[in-house]
Design a protein around this motif. Sequence first.
Motif, short mmCIF file in Angstrom:
data_model
loop_
_atom_site.label_atom_id
_atom_site.label_comp_id
_atom_site.label_asym_id
_atom_site.label_seq_id
_atom_site.Cartn_x
_atom_site.Cartn_y
_atom_site.Cartn_z
N TYR A 133 24.86 39.65 41.66
CA TYR A 133 24.85 40.84 41.45
C TYR A 133 24.10 41.41 40.18
O TYR A 133 24.41 42.67 40.01
N ASP A 157 29.50 41.56 33.69
CA ASP A 157 28.17 41.47 33.95
C ASP A 157 27.23 42.56 33.38
O ASP A 157 27.90 43.57 33.18
N LEU A 170 35.90 47.48 47.91
CA LEU A 170 35.72 46.30 47.39
C LEU A 170 36.72 45.02 47.79
O LEU A 170 35.80 43.86 48.07
N THR A 182 22.45 43.20 47.65
CA THR A 182 23.42 42.62 48.92
C THR A 182 22.48 42.30 49.96
O THR A 182 22.69 41.37 50.65
N GLY A 189 31.27 38.94 52.26
CA GLY A 189 32.54 39.95 51.91
C GLY A 189 33.78 39.33 52.05
O GLY A 189 34.63 40.11 52.14
N LEU A 190 33.93 38.02 51.95
CA LEU A 190 35.26 37.57 51.89
C LEU A 190 35.83 37.21 50.35
O LEU A 190 37.00 37.26 50.15
N SER A 215 29.64 45.59 35.49
CA SER A 215 31.12 45.48 35.85
C SER A 215 31.88 44.65 35.09
O SER A 215 31.33 43.53 34.70
N PHE A 217 35.51 42.65 35.52
CA PHE A 217 36.58 42.24 36.40
C PHE A 217 37.54 41.44 35.53
O PHE A 217 37.08 40.48 34.56
#
Length: 236
Positions: A133, A157, A170, A182, A189-190, A215, A217
């Motif tokens: 992404y 990122d 999310l 996307t 989406g898993l 973003s 994480f």
Amino acid sequence: MSTIEEEFIATVSHELRTPLTSIRGFSQTLLNSWDKIKDEDKKKFIGIIEEQSNRLIHLVENILMVSKTNAESQILKKVNVNKIIENVVTLIKSQYKNHKYELQLMNNLPPALLDEDKLQQILTNLVDNASKYSDAGKSVYISTQIFKNLICIKVKDEGIGIKPEDYDKLFKKFSRLENHLTSKTQGNGLGLYITKELVEKMNGKISFTSSESGSIFEVLFPIYSEEEALKCSQAS
Ligand code: ADP
């Protein structure tokens, strides 16, 4: 079987069939018409076969990890988190040749008591998303540090970011967000749903912050003594 399980199987079957159909189609074309296909097209078709195989492997690993998580109690072992990050980045780098990866790993990080396969899957999902992404040429930063009695792993990122209205979707199963990457990238989406399950199974926490410039994480794991870890394994 419950409706949720039926839905899960239907979606997973679809996710498996799409890349398999494409791999079979391109292999048949190559085999049947090898002499008629231009060299540059051969290369393109083999590239698609490789890409689709990677997609399958990623999906199957995630599904296996979920069934493993549900089926057995985990064994926590001393894990060198920095080393696993380095391994994951080496693998992902080969798939995103135009991204840059910068590691800021704390020296002498104490070993964490974790399940190594699960940690590897968590990091693969996060570093893969950070790459997927964000546009080619951008950097992905991965850091480790100690914060109180927690090991903190951050994956940052310079990508497209996540809109506040999408925050609650999310970590949901099979939810992919609407954005220009996307539609261009592969996914089901898993990944983040499984990542959260795995983190929490090992008594960790996952959170994120995001803006238009990218973003972050963050995953936190408690630092245990070995006796405490043994109790956790038995309880899970
Ligand atoms: P997948 O990548 O297979 O679609 P995930 O569960 O890993 O599934 O992610 C769900 C959605 O969250 C993705 O479709 C994407 O829209 C968004 N997303 C995940 N990670 C990032 C990121 N680092 N930056 C921007 N969007 C992201």
